[in-house]
Design a protein around this motif. Structure first.
Motif, PDB file in Angstrom:
ATOM      1  N   GLN A   1       0.821  -1.201   0.000  1.00  0.00           N
ATOM      2  CA  GLN A   1       0.000   0.000   0.000  1.00  0.00           C
ATOM      3  C   GLN A   1       0.863   1.262   0.000  1.00  0.00           C
ATOM      4  O   GLN A   1       0.530   2.243  -0.660  1.00  0.00           O
ATOM      5  CB  GLN A   1      -0.965  -0.013   1.178  1.00  0.00           C
ATOM      6  CG  GLN A   1      -2.048  -1.052   1.001  1.00  0.00           C
ATOM      7  CD  GLN A   1      -2.938  -1.191   2.205  1.00  0.00           C
ATOM      8  OE1 GLN A   1      -2.604  -0.746   3.291  1.00  0.00           O
ATOM      9  NE2 GLN A   1      -4.086  -1.820   2.007  1.00  0.00           N
ATOM     10  N   ARG A   2       1.964   1.217   0.716  1.00  0.00           N
ATOM     11  CA  ARG A   2       2.863   2.381   0.702  1.00  0.00           C
ATOM     12  C   ARG A   2       3.460   2.562  -0.687  1.00  0.00           C
ATOM     13  O   ARG A   2       3.586   3.684  -1.177  1.00  0.00           O
ATOM     14  CB  ARG A   2       3.955   2.217   1.747  1.00  0.00           C
ATOM     15  CG  ARG A   2       3.471   2.538   3.151  1.00  0.00           C
ATOM     16  CD  ARG A   2       4.598   2.593   4.143  1.00  0.00           C
ATOM     17  NE  ARG A   2       5.269   1.313   4.349  1.00  0.00           N
ATOM     18  CZ  ARG A   2       4.828   0.349   5.140  1.00  0.00           C
ATOM     19  NH1 ARG A   2       3.692   0.509   5.804  1.00  0.00           N
ATOM     20  NH2 ARG A   2       5.502  -0.766   5.279  1.00  0.00           N
ATOM     21  N   GLU A   3       3.815   1.443  -1.310  1.00  0.00           N
ATOM     22  CA  GLU A   3       4.353   1.527  -2.663  1.00  0.00           C
ATOM     23  C   GLU A   3       3.318   2.091  -3.635  1.00  0.00           C
ATOM     24  O   GLU A   3       3.656   2.804  -4.563  1.00  0.00           O
ATOM     25  CB  GLU A   3       4.813   0.149  -3.136  1.00  0.00           C
ATOM     26  CG  GLU A   3       6.077  -0.334  -2.453  1.00  0.00           C
ATOM     27  CD  GLU A   3       6.385  -1.789  -2.749  1.00  0.00           C
ATOM     28  OE1 GLU A   3       5.666  -2.414  -3.566  1.00  0.00           O
ATOM     29  OE2 GLU A   3       7.344  -2.311  -2.156  1.00  0.00           O
TER      30      GLU A   3
ATOM     31  N   ARG B   1      -1.797   4.730   1.899  1.00  0.00           N
ATOM     32  CA  ARG B   1      -1.457   4.298   3.260  1.00  0.00           C
ATOM     33  C   ARG B   1      -2.658   4.208   4.185  1.00  0.00           C
ATOM     34  O   ARG B   1      -2.610   3.523   5.185  1.00  0.00           O
ATOM     35  CB  ARG B   1      -0.472   5.280   3.871  1.00  0.00           C
ATOM     36  CG  ARG B   1       0.873   5.278   3.205  1.00  0.00           C
ATOM     37  CD  ARG B   1       1.725   6.298   3.885  1.00  0.00           C
ATOM     38  NE  ARG B   1       1.692   6.090   5.318  1.00  0.00           N
ATOM     39  CZ  ARG B   1       2.727   5.787   6.052  1.00  0.00           C
ATOM     40  NH1 ARG B   1       3.897   5.669   5.504  1.00  0.00           N
ATOM     41  NH2 ARG B   1       2.611   5.629   7.356  1.00  0.00           N
TER      42      ARG B   1
ATOM     43  N   SER C   1      -3.909   0.677   5.633  1.00  0.00           N
ATOM     44  CA  SER C   1      -3.021  -0.082   6.518  1.00  0.00           C
ATOM     45  C   SER C   1      -2.950   0.524   7.911  1.00  0.00           C
ATOM     46  O   SER C   1      -2.601  -0.152   8.856  1.00  0.00           O
ATOM     47  CB  SER C   1      -1.619  -0.185   5.920  1.00  0.00           C
ATOM     48  OG  SER C   1      -1.003   1.076   5.896  1.00  0.00           O
ATOM     49  N   GLU C   2      -3.256   1.817   8.034  1.00  0.00           N
ATOM     50  CA  GLU C   2      -3.195   2.461   9.332  1.00  0.00           C
ATOM     51  C   GLU C   2      -4.428   2.194  10.180  1.00  0.00           C
ATOM     52  O   GLU C   2      -4.393   2.359  11.380  1.00  0.00           O
ATOM     53  CB  GLU C   2      -3.021   3.964   9.146  1.00  0.00           C
ATOM     54  CG  GLU C   2      -1.673   4.327   8.558  1.00  0.00           C
ATOM     55  CD  GLU C   2      -1.558   5.795   8.242  1.00  0.00           C
ATOM     56  OE1 GLU C   2      -2.540   6.544   8.451  1.00  0.00           O
ATOM     57  OE2 GLU C   2      -0.494   6.206   7.770  1.00  0.00           O
TER      58      GLU C   2
END
Length: 166
Positions: free
Chosen positions: A70-72, A76, A79-80
């Motif tokens: 997800q960061r890629e 984000r 996921s948080e």
């Protein structure tokens, strides 16, 4: 842990893991790919004996992989904020089954120690329970350090033999 037993642990949790991952990533293909990557990374911990610890580690690895993807991808926010009901429940306390296995292993070890010859048992107890160094044990027992090493080797071999596959 044998490879077959390790694979059995993975297969036992595969469906749940895929369901868990599908909710995170939104499609079957990505979920399967992340599950496979999680399995490969989990192989590093194949010597872990506790299947519940492996399950928790498998999910933690999968969550981390989802976060990395997800960061890629630049998203984000998902996921948080993982819903708590989707996380596997874990306790720091050992299960009743694990406590029973640990108790049985301890009894086997104590039996192995009791069956050692007197001097070997004394050296082993001083080393492992009283945390004396080999030179200290040698001086205490009036033997050489080399003899202390031989007694420790003999005692450890007896313990391994008594525990067998455990």
């Amino acid at each position: 842990m044998t490879e077959a037993r390790f694979s059995a642990v993975f297969n036992e949790h595969r469906r749940g893991l895929l369901r868990f991952l599908r909710r995170r990533v939104g499609n079957e293909e990505d979920a399967a790919e992340i599950a496979q990557e999680a399995y490969l990374r989990l192989l590093r911990y194949a010597d872990q004996q506790d299947p519940q610890a492996l399950k928790a580690l498998l999910y933690r690895i999968a969550i981390n992989l989802v976060g990395m993807r997800q960061r890629e991808a630049g998203s984000r926010h998902q996921s948080e904020h993982l819903p708590i009901e989707d996380l596997p429940l874990m306790s720091d306390e050992a299960s009743q089954e694990q406590k029973l296995v640990d108790q049985q292993n301890l009894q086997l070890l104590m039996s192995a120690i009791r069956e050692l010859p007197e001097r070997c048992r004394q050296v082993f107890v001083l080393s492992r329970f009283h945390e004396m160094s080999y030179p200290q044990i040698a001086a205490h027992c009036g033997v050489s350090v080399k003899m202390v090493e031989k007694h420790i080797s003999r005692a450890l071999a007896a313990c391994r033999e008594k525990l067998g596959e455990r």
